[in-house]
Design a protein around this motif. Sequence first.
Motif, PDB file in Angstrom:
ATOM      1  N   ALA A  20      60.648 -27.041 -27.179  1.00 44.37           N
ATOM      2  CA  ALA A  20      59.718 -26.654 -26.297  1.00 44.37           C
ATOM      3  C   ALA A  20      58.226 -26.573 -26.781  1.00 44.37           C
ATOM      4  CB  ALA A  20      59.844 -25.286 -25.300  1.00 44.37           C
ATOM      5  N   PRO A  21      57.123 -26.980 -26.580  1.00 48.78           N
ATOM      6  CA  PRO A  21      56.048 -26.859 -27.417  1.00 48.78           C
ATOM      7  C   PRO A  21      55.528 -25.537 -27.445  1.00 48.78           C
ATOM      8  CG  PRO A  21      55.432 -27.730 -25.415  1.00 48.78           C
ATOM      9  CD  PRO A  21      56.936 -27.884 -25.259  1.00 48.78           C
ATOM     10  N   ALA A  22      55.172 -24.932 -28.652  1.00 47.86           N
ATOM     11  CA  ALA A  22      54.455 -23.659 -28.745  1.00 47.86           C
ATOM     12  C   ALA A  22      53.340 -23.338 -27.809  1.00 47.86           C
ATOM     13  CB  ALA A  22      54.328 -23.397 -30.074  1.00 47.86           C
ATOM     14  N   ALA A  23      52.776 -24.451 -27.289  1.00 49.00           N
ATOM     15  CA  ALA A  23      51.260 -24.622 -26.615  1.00 49.00           C
ATOM     16  C   ALA A  23      51.665 -23.934 -25.270  1.00 49.00           C
ATOM     17  CB  ALA A  23      50.661 -25.965 -26.752  1.00 49.00           C
ATOM     18  N   ALA A  24      52.738 -23.730 -24.821  1.00 47.79           N
ATOM     19  CA  ALA A  24      52.991 -23.207 -23.449  1.00 47.79           C
ATOM     20  C   ALA A  24      53.775 -21.617 -23.612  1.00 47.79           C
ATOM     21  CB  ALA A  24      53.894 -24.113 -22.746  1.00 47.79           C
ATOM     22  N   VAL A  25      53.426 -20.640 -22.768  1.00 50.95           N
ATOM     23  CA  VAL A  25      53.995 -19.541 -22.745  1.00 50.95           C
ATOM     24  C   VAL A  25      55.451 -19.730 -22.463  1.00 50.95           C
ATOM     25  CG1 VAL A  25      54.269 -17.277 -21.777  1.00 50.95           C
ATOM     26  CG2 VAL A  25      51.889 -18.343 -21.775  1.00 50.95           C
ATOM     27  N   SER A  26      56.140 -18.826 -23.392  1.00 48.15           N
ATOM     28  CA  SER A  26      57.638 -18.865 -23.106  1.00 48.15           C
ATOM     29  C   SER A  26      58.188 -18.439 -21.796  1.00 48.15           C
ATOM     30  CB  SER A  26      58.256 -18.071 -24.203  1.00 48.15           C
ATOM     31  OG  SER A  26      59.691 -18.015 -23.982  1.00 48.15           O
ATOM     32  N   ASP A  27      59.245 -19.347 -21.209  1.00 46.97           N
ATOM     33  CA  ASP A  27      59.757 -19.069 -20.124  1.00 46.97           C
ATOM     34  C   ASP A  27      60.854 -18.023 -20.168  1.00 46.97           C
ATOM     35  OD1 ASP A  27      58.179 -20.942 -18.740  1.00 46.97           O
ATOM     36  OD2 ASP A  27      59.795 -22.476 -19.225  1.00 46.97           O
ATOM     37  N   VAL A 147      43.659 -11.573 -26.086  1.00 47.31           N
ATOM     38  CA  VAL A 147      44.602 -11.499 -27.082  1.00 47.31           C
ATOM     39  C   VAL A 147      44.086 -11.213 -28.306  1.00 47.31           C
ATOM     40  CG1 VAL A 147      46.494 -13.123 -28.104  1.00 47.31           C
ATOM     41  CG2 VAL A 147      46.260 -13.129 -25.790  1.00 47.31           C
ATOM     42  N   VAL A 148      44.729 -10.317 -29.359  1.00 47.25           N
ATOM     43  CA  VAL A 148      44.186  -9.843 -30.376  1.00 47.25           C
ATOM     44  C   VAL A 148      45.089 -10.100 -31.635  1.00 47.25           C
ATOM     45  CG1 VAL A 148      42.928  -8.119 -31.924  1.00 47.25           C
ATOM     46  CG2 VAL A 148      42.751  -8.102 -29.438  1.00 47.25           C
ATOM     47  N   VAL A 149      44.464 -10.766 -32.543  1.00 45.64           N
ATOM     48  CA  VAL A 149      45.182 -11.357 -33.801  1.00 45.64           C
ATOM     49  C   VAL A 149      44.656 -10.591 -34.924  1.00 45.64           C
ATOM     50  CG1 VAL A 149      46.070 -12.972 -35.313  1.00 45.64           C
ATOM     51  CG2 VAL A 149      45.751 -13.554 -32.531  1.00 45.64           C
ATOM     52  N   SER A 150      45.433  -9.889 -35.721  1.00 41.57           N
ATOM     53  CA  SER A 150      44.755  -9.641 -37.142  1.00 41.57           C
ATOM     54  C   SER A 150      45.642 -10.138 -38.261  1.00 41.57           C
ATOM     55  CB  SER A 150      44.794  -7.818 -37.141  1.00 41.57           C
ATOM     56  OG  SER A 150      46.061  -7.480 -37.038  1.00 41.57           O
ATOM     57  N   MET A 151      45.132  -9.972 -39.449  1.00 44.54           N
ATOM     58  CA  MET A 151      46.121 -10.834 -40.471  1.00 44.54           C
ATOM     59  C   MET A 151      45.873  -9.627 -41.740  1.00 44.54           C
ATOM     60  SD  MET A 151      43.159 -13.922 -41.459  1.00 44.54           S
ATOM     61  CE  MET A 151      42.538 -13.795 -39.802  1.00 44.54           C
ATOM     62  N   ASN A 152      46.886 -10.342 -42.516  1.00 44.12           N
ATOM     63  CA  ASN A 152      46.571  -9.723 -44.020  1.00 44.12           C
ATOM     64  C   ASN A 152      46.127 -11.132 -44.748  1.00 44.12           C
ATOM     65  OD1 ASN A 152      47.343  -7.222 -43.444  1.00 44.12           O
ATOM     66  ND2 ASN A 152      49.464  -7.492 -44.232  1.00 44.12           N
ATOM     67  N   TYR A 153      45.195 -11.153 -45.716  1.00 40.02           N
ATOM     68  CA  TYR A 153      44.945 -12.214 -46.725  1.00 40.02           C
ATOM     69  C   TYR A 153      44.453 -11.807 -47.890  1.00 40.02           C
ATOM     70  CZ  TYR A 153      39.941 -10.010 -45.734  1.00 40.02           C
ATOM     71  OH  TYR A 153      39.079  -9.263 -45.573  1.00 40.02           O
ATOM     72  N   ARG A 154      44.641 -12.643 -49.003  1.00 39.38           N
ATOM     73  CA  ARG A 154      44.543 -12.350 -50.458  1.00 39.38           C
ATOM     74  C   ARG A 154      43.115 -11.682 -50.727  1.00 39.38           C
ATOM     75  NH1 ARG A 154      47.178 -17.735 -52.869  1.00 39.38           N
ATOM     76  NH2 ARG A 154      46.150 -18.518 -50.761  1.00 39.38           N
ATOM     77  N   LEU A 155      43.200 -10.771 -51.561  1.00 38.51           N
ATOM     78  CA  LEU A 155      42.143 -10.019 -51.765  1.00 38.51           C
ATOM     79  C   LEU A 155      41.861  -9.868 -53.304  1.00 38.51           C
ATOM     80  CD1 LEU A 155      43.367  -7.081 -49.539  1.00 38.51           C
ATOM     81  CD2 LEU A 155      41.339  -8.289 -49.050  1.00 38.51           C
ATOM     82  N   GLU A 186      47.801 -23.279 -33.016  1.00 40.53           N
ATOM     83  CA  GLU A 186      48.855 -24.323 -32.750  1.00 40.53           C
ATOM     84  C   GLU A 186      49.902 -23.395 -32.077  1.00 40.53           C
ATOM     85  OE1 GLU A 186      52.649 -26.464 -35.280  1.00 40.53           O
ATOM     86  OE2 GLU A 186      51.109 -25.071 -36.315  1.00 40.53           O
ATOM     87  N   ASN A 187      49.852 -21.976 -31.957  1.00 42.07           N
ATOM     88  CA  ASN A 187      50.599 -21.037 -31.425  1.00 42.07           C
ATOM     89  C   ASN A 187      50.359 -20.009 -30.596  1.00 42.07           C
ATOM     90  OD1 ASN A 187      53.370 -21.547 -33.242  1.00 42.07           O
ATOM     91  ND2 ASN A 187      51.859 -21.204 -34.801  1.00 42.07           N
ATOM     92  N   ILE A 188      48.999 -19.816 -30.458  1.00 43.31           N
ATOM     93  CA  ILE A 188      48.554 -18.640 -29.506  1.00 43.31           C
ATOM     94  C   ILE A 188      48.816 -18.760 -28.075  1.00 43.31           C
ATOM     95  CG2 ILE A 188      46.194 -19.210 -28.845  1.00 43.31           C
ATOM     96  CD1 ILE A 188      47.809 -15.985 -30.575  1.00 43.31           C
ATOM     97  N   ALA A 189      48.826 -20.027 -27.499  1.00 43.21           N
ATOM     98  CA  ALA A 189      49.367 -20.462 -26.083  1.00 43.21           C
ATOM     99  C   ALA A 189      50.607 -19.561 -25.684  1.00 43.21           C
ATOM    100  CB  ALA A 189      49.190 -21.927 -25.808  1.00 43.21           C
ATOM    101  N   ALA A 190      51.549 -19.623 -26.657  1.00 43.04           N
ATOM    102  CA  ALA A 190      52.922 -19.099 -26.417  1.00 43.04           C
ATOM    103  C   ALA A 190      52.595 -17.475 -26.191  1.00 43.04           C
ATOM    104  CB  ALA A 190      53.783 -19.412 -27.612  1.00 43.04           C
ATOM    105  N   PHE A 191      51.643 -17.002 -26.386  1.00 44.58           N
ATOM    106  CA  PHE A 191      51.391 -15.490 -26.333  1.00 44.58           C
ATOM    107  C   PHE A 191      50.402 -15.320 -25.095  1.00 44.58           C
ATOM    108  CE2 PHE A 191      52.824 -16.112 -30.535  1.00 44.58           C
ATOM    109  CZ  PHE A 191      53.536 -14.967 -30.940  1.00 44.58           C
ATOM    110  N   GLY A 192      49.996 -16.314 -24.797  1.00 43.17           N
ATOM    111  CA  GLY A 192      49.158 -16.165 -23.173  1.00 43.17           C
ATOM    112  C   GLY A 192      47.610 -16.367 -23.764  1.00 43.17           C
ATOM    113  N   GLY A 193      47.435 -16.750 -24.823  1.00 42.78           N
ATOM    114  CA  GLY A 193      45.930 -17.021 -25.450  1.00 42.78           C
ATOM    115  C   GLY A 193      45.457 -18.306 -25.017  1.00 42.78           C
ATOM    116  N   ASP A 194      44.094 -18.612 -24.996  1.00 39.26           N
ATOM    117  CA  ASP A 194      43.676 -19.929 -24.862  1.00 39.26           C
ATOM    118  C   ASP A 194      43.233 -20.311 -26.478  1.00 39.26           C
ATOM    119  OD1 ASP A 194      42.272 -22.376 -24.415  1.00 39.26           O
ATOM    120  OD2 ASP A 194      40.730 -21.168 -23.198  1.00 39.26           O
TER     121      ASP A 194
END
Length: 514
Positions: A20-27, A147-155, A186-194
């Motif tokens: 299943a593509p990640a672009a749709a919310v999981s069933d 939908v809120v995304v946070s990240m760690n990135y190199r510093l 690529e992935n946020i639609a699976a979490f309900g995001g646009d």
Amino acid sequence: MKKFWSAGLGITLLAATACAPAAAVSDAVDPAVVVTAQGAVRGEADGAVRSFQGIPYAEADRFEAPRPAAGWDGVRDATEPGEPCAQPAGYPIGEYSTEEDCLDLNVTTPAGAEDGLPVIVWIHGGSMMFGMGDLYGPDRLAAGGAVVVSMNYRLGVTSFLTHPDLPESGALALDDQRAALRWVRENIAAFGGDPGNVTVMGQSGGGLGICGHLVSPESEGLFQRAIVQSAPCSAPGAASRDRGTAEAEGAEVIDAVGCADAGDVAACLREVPIGELVEAYGPWREPRPVSGTPALPLPVDEALEAGRFHRVPVLIGVNHDEENGMVLGTELASGAPMADGEYEPAVREAYGDDADAVLRRYPRGDAAGPSLARVRTDSVWSVPTLDTARALSRRTDVRMYEFAERGTPWFAGYDEPSFPADSQHMAELPYIFDLELFQGLTPAQAAFGDRLIGAWTRFAATGDPSGGGEAEWDRLRDDRGPAGWYVQSLDSGEWGRADFAREHGYGFWSRLGG
């Protein structure tokens, strides 16, 4: 401390959804399990939000560009955040770490929400030296409808060490952030995001990162709006630096770890224990991405002035009393309030030949500390932020704000300040995020926070923060001259236009700078 103030089972399910593509919310029946392009993750789905933490979005070797994270079998636990990226001790907003396998992100989404929610990608601050995405509790922001995304990135040293033998290093923080944005696409639609409605949002060092993305050709199309908090992109050197400066700084570090005379400097640096590199780089630098590259062809301030930036709506702002916390922190570190006699020497040291004019425009008030903070706030923060908003507004929609609340929460566990911190640097953050750094919000403060969150999420959804029963928030229009420099004042009272240019001496500092 002193510098802190100066200045992120189910085998049956997986088999059924592997194609299943990640672009749709999981069933999936279980709302705590989501299938991404790399594999399934199990988070937590209790209460008002669903939370997924520590999801790898990329991987990278030392001083090299990130590449997509490898996939996994089964269902990966996503209930704990990843390790902070390597960083020194020093800032309360950071945590000492020697971790290099750290490119993880966190996703929080409203429970039971429909598909197609706006997405906010939070880029944490910390002078590009400190911090982690999970420090900023996003539940209230997500519950506001995003939908809120946070990240760690190199510093620090792992992002910005610059040498001719390290062709990919010098701005790896921005490369990592771009990798996270590609993961979101690529992935946020699976979490309900646009995936077609992504807002990048950052404060201080994170906001300066967004300045870089606004002008970077390699960030084109990865976001549709931007929120820039306390990050004056237009100040020369604030958001980028030239290669010569970066290589000179790098040479100090390379020499300190014994690699200056190595036949292969890059190979030598990759053998140095990461803790030694972090220590040699030290905690008090202010690194910035290197310009003059395909990813950052021009210095950020020059690119903005030339109009070479992405035409996306921007919400940009500054705090009314940015430097209060820096001065107060210095006072706490020294054990005493700033003496009256220290005011003039501090101004002369900072402003050189312009000091006489500055002292005439800003005579010392009742106390030296708040007087110095006012000078620094206007010159370092307020004026260049309006410059940034003006430059952006010539080619895209811009809303500007000034966070002007009084009586804001002070830092938890620290002595009370000698004068009110009010709208100091970071003061808006506990109103938007759950942050243990600060004293808890009162009910009235929490209500004001809800209003801010409403404006931020409306902007993320539509590009316009207006609504919610608040005063109309006009665009800033530089083509109308000073009358068009609309800045919305945000506090717990009624919102309206701030007399921003006059109050912060915009004409004075502009003439001085010219």
